[in-house]
Design a protein around this motif. Sequence first.
Motif, PDB file in Angstrom:
ATOM      1  N   THR A 261      95.656 -10.748 -99.083  1.00  0.00           N
ATOM      2  CA  THR A 261      96.966 -11.746 -98.921  1.00  0.00           C
ATOM      3  C   THR A 261      96.968 -12.196 -97.599  1.00  0.00           C
ATOM      4  N   ASP A 262      97.902 -13.165 -97.366  1.00  0.00           N
ATOM      5  CA  ASP A 262      97.993 -13.825 -96.009  1.00  0.00           C
ATOM      6  C   ASP A 262      99.486 -13.372 -95.433  1.00  0.00           C
ATOM      7  N   SER A 263      99.909 -12.181 -95.527  1.00  0.00           N
ATOM      8  CA  SER A 263     101.160 -11.787 -94.923  1.00  0.00           C
ATOM      9  C   SER A 263     101.035 -11.644 -93.519  1.00  0.00           C
ATOM     10  N   TYR A 264      99.728 -11.417 -92.831  1.00  0.00           N
ATOM     11  CA  TYR A 264      99.725 -11.315 -91.553  1.00  0.00           C
ATOM     12  C   TYR A 264      98.592 -12.130 -90.919  1.00  0.00           C
ATOM     13  N   PRO A 265      98.812 -12.218 -89.219  1.00  0.00           N
ATOM     14  CA  PRO A 265      97.761 -13.153 -88.596  1.00  0.00           C
ATOM     15  C   PRO A 265      96.389 -13.264 -88.906  1.00  0.00           C
ATOM     16  N   ARG A 266      95.983 -11.873 -89.403  1.00  0.00           N
ATOM     17  CA  ARG A 266      94.642 -11.846 -89.710  1.00  0.00           C
ATOM     18  C   ARG A 266      94.682 -10.790 -91.025  1.00  0.00           C
ATOM     19  N   LYS A 267      93.568 -10.883 -91.801  1.00  0.00           N
ATOM     20  CA  LYS A 267      93.280 -10.091 -92.927  1.00  0.00           C
ATOM     21  C   LYS A 267      92.713  -8.660 -92.745  1.00  0.00           C
TER      22      LYS A 267
END
Length: 297
Positions: free
Chosen positions: A200-206
């Motif tokens: 997912t792209d929920s945070y600055p890095r995966k």
Amino acid sequence: MEQIPLIVSTDWLEQNLSDPKLRIVDATTFMEMSENGGPPSVYSGKASNEEAHIPGAVYADLLNDLSDPESPLPFMVPPRNHFIEKMTRLGIGDGNYTVIYDQGALVENPVVAAYWASRLAWQMKYEGFENIAVLDGGLPKWKAEGRPLTAVPGNYSPASFTGQRRPELLATKEDVQQATGDDNIVLINSLSPEDYRGETDSYPRKGHIPSSINVFFGSHADMETKGMLSDAVLREPFEKIGALDPNKKVITYCGGGIAATWTSLILNKLGQKNVAVYDGSLNEWASDPSCLLVTES
């Protein structure tokens, strides 16, 4: 005054509504997931509380009143005096006991967990408040059972408070960095398997913090009854990873230190007392390029 359980049933709460020592708090905050997989949107549940709430309940605004206004990260623990002033003004302090509920974790799936309630309960315990419980199933279960609701605002007299902060309940980024190389500390990622794997792209890095193990916060509630699963079922995933070993410490984290408090509450319920919550969680960790993230298990 007797110590109440960490989690109380809707039956128990309805039977105790008239107790003058009881304080009921609605900690509802709404979170809506982004359709494109980006960061979720979050907003206060105050307006919803004003429409209907459990009789006697006051509203505690985690988003606007009970998070650090100076932090660049959302929902960080506020200064101690700020938190205590807000809670005692609501009437919560020495000589009473508190039951906290919310309207559900996510707008799309409100029955997943009572993690807004668990967040407030954890913050209260961190600052030294005692005799706190979370309502099993929260408002969704209460409403489904046809229990009483009201629009009359709750109102308790201001309280005094003499408790002491419990710093062992909060983990910092530095604590987590040390934990990644310590076999005596179990690091638990409370997010979805997709978040854990970096899909997912929920945070600055995966990805997830090295050595952390995924136990999804949403797997602990019964979607039909809206209540928590039995202790026997709850225990299984935590036993597998050694998180119930009394000789080990556990640190829980998630995206912003909310769902991690639900995991912490369940661990406490199952007997593990040595649990800390990483308050900054991935919001902080993923924003620091020097902090490693991995996508493999």
